[in-house]
Design an enzyme around this catalytic site. Structure first.
Site, mmCIF file in Angstrom:
data_model
loop_
_atom_site.group_PDB
_atom_site.id
_atom_site.type_symbol
_atom_site.label_atom_id
_atom_site.label_comp_id
_atom_site.label_asym_id
_atom_site.label_seq_id
_atom_site.Cartn_x
_atom_site.Cartn_y
_atom_site.Cartn_z
ATOM 1 N N HIS A 148 4.875 -1.684 -21.743
ATOM 2 C CA HIS A 148 3.939 -2.543 -22.353
ATOM 3 C C HIS A 148 4.452 -3.118 -23.716
ATOM 4 C CE1 HIS A 148 0.255 -4.233 -23.992
ATOM 5 N NE2 HIS A 148 -0.567 -3.026 -24.020
ATOM 6 N N ARG A 159 -1.130 -7.996 -16.280
ATOM 7 C CA ARG A 159 -1.539 -6.319 -16.435
ATOM 8 C C ARG A 159 -1.783 -6.028 -15.084
ATOM 9 N NH1 ARG A 159 -5.049 -2.989 -20.847
ATOM 10 N NH2 ARG A 159 -3.020 -3.446 -21.839
ATOM 11 N N LYS A 200 -10.966 -10.650 -1.929
ATOM 12 C CA LYS A 200 -11.235 -10.994 -0.472
ATOM 13 C C LYS A 200 -9.840 -10.779 0.380
ATOM 14 C CE LYS A 200 -14.070 -14.560 -2.001
ATOM 15 N NZ LYS A 200 -14.260 -16.189 -2.012
ATOM 16 N N ARG A 204 -7.952 -5.063 -26.355
ATOM 17 C CA ARG A 204 -7.181 -5.343 -27.185
ATOM 18 C C ARG A 204 -6.029 -6.265 -26.649
ATOM 19 N NH1 ARG A 204 -9.023 -0.664 -28.652
ATOM 20 N NH2 ARG A 204 -8.840 -0.387 -26.477
ATOM 21 N N THR A 205 -5.448 -6.073 -25.750
ATOM 22 C CA THR A 205 -4.370 -6.877 -25.247
ATOM 23 C C THR A 205 -4.868 -8.316 -24.724
ATOM 24 O OG1 THR A 205 -3.222 -4.910 -24.518
ATOM 25 C CG2 THR A 205 -2.197 -7.198 -23.795
HETATM 26 N N1 CP Z 1 -3.407 -0.860 -26.329
HETATM 27 C C1 CP Z 1 -3.938 -1.457 -25.241
HETATM 28 O O1 CP Z 1 -3.310 -2.095 -24.478
HETATM 29 O O2 CP Z 1 -5.516 -1.633 -25.222
HETATM 30 P P1 CP Z 1 -6.189 -2.434 -24.135
HETATM 31 O O3 CP Z 1 -6.080 -1.478 -22.878
HETATM 32 O O4 CP Z 1 -7.439 -2.496 -24.742
HETATM 33 O O5 CP Z 1 -5.538 -3.825 -23.900
#
Ligand code: CP
Length: 308
Positions: free
Chosen positions: A132, A104, A82, A54-55
């Site tokens: 998040h 992330r 590497k 999603r993100t």
């Molecule tokens: N909710 C969320 O962060 O989903 P993803 O891990 O798929 O990005």
């Protein structure tokens, strides 16, 4: 700020402009319109050291709908494998004149570290168990559109809070906006620090769900459970899974939310996850694109300047 690293301590006057602008992007997206002049000539790099559906996809869509050049760096095929350090990767992306860096990382604080080293605006797309922020903003938008306001609502966050950056960002945002937050889960998955964030803690689902307006379910993050006890899926569902009987404890019409990815039959029953009126899980995904457009818009214009 130039960056969006977390929501802890963020004042409502800084949260609300993101939600208000995202509202206009919901309408734009529903009309299948774009605003490609806004970020034309700007470069957005998605730098994901952990898996995402999603993100990553919604930041890509958001960037493209605003006209940015979007690059997805797949860490599994990058020079990180590497032995390149995070800071050397950052310096490389900096030299490429990146404008927006969406990060992330499994390590809490990694995006904040990068933010000190690059000229780009850094957006935290999930760091370890820390925060998040865009997830909490999209959750807030989903609730606000359904319930009118966040103030005065009772929101239950259920399950593996210990490992959840989504839970922490939501607790910061919801308490700032005047919601009452309950946290429900087994004692092993609710650390003591959570109680200090101004939430009520329950270890019994039926008690915790009594009369709530919103239920947020969390995935059991087995990949982060090292050395400790890992509950079996069946045991976990029996005590902490959300099924129709437990949903009936909440207020009639209470919203069912899940940030995804869901593990059906572990923390949530399919009947509830797919509930035609009460589940807003797909709406959360739709709001995710709009919220990320609003975040890119405000940061790139330098509009998120209000002090905390
Ligand atoms: N909710 C969320 O962060 O989903 P993803 O891990 O798929 O990005």
């Amino acid at each position: 700020s130039r960056h969006l690293l977390g929501l802890q301590g963020m004042h409502p006057t800084r949260i609300e402009p993101f939600l208000d602008l995202a509202e206009s992007y919901v309408l734009l997206n529903r009309q299948r319109k774009t605003q490609r002049d806004l970020l034309r000539g700007r470069t957005l790099i998605n730098l994901f050291f952990e898996d995402s559906t999603r993100t990553r996809t919604s930041f890509e869509l958001a960037g493209k709908r605003l006209g940015a050049d979007v690059i997805n760096m797949t860490v599994s095929t990058s020079s990180v494998n590497k032995g390149e350090t995070l800071l050397d990767t950052a310096a490389t992306l900096n030299a490429m004149r990146t404008d927006l860096l969406v990060v992330r990382h499994a390590q809490s604080g990694a995006p904040a570290l990068l933010a000190q080293k690059v000229e780009a605006s850094v957006i935290n797309a999930g760091d370890g168990t820390h925060e998040h922020p865009t997830q909490a903003l999209l959750d807030a938008l989903t609730i606000r559109r359904r319930c009118g306001s966040l103030a005065g609502l009772v929101v239950a966050i259920c399950g593996d809070v210990a490992h959840s950056r989504v839970a922490r960002s939501n607790i910061h945002l919801l308490t700032a906006m005047g919601s009452r937050v309950r946290v429900i889960g087994p004692p092993t998955l609710i650390p003591a620090e959570i109680e200090r964030l101004g939430v009520e803690v329950f270890h019994d689902m039926d008690q915790g769900l009594d009369g709530v307006d919103v239920i947020m379910m969390l995935r059991l993050q087995r990949e982060r459970m090292t050395g400790g006890l890992v509950p079996s899926a069946r045991e976990y569902f029996r005590f902490f899974g959300l099924d129709a009987a437990r949903l009936a404890r909440a207020k009639p019409g209470a919203l069912v939310m899940h940030p995804g990815p869901m593990n059906r039959g572990v923390e949530i029953d399919s009947q509830v996850a797919d509930h035609p009126e009460q589940s807003v899980i797909q709406e959360q995904v739709e709001m995710g694109v709009a919220v990320r457009m609003a975040v890119l818009d405000r940061l790139s214009r330098g509009q998120d300047r209000t002090d905390r």
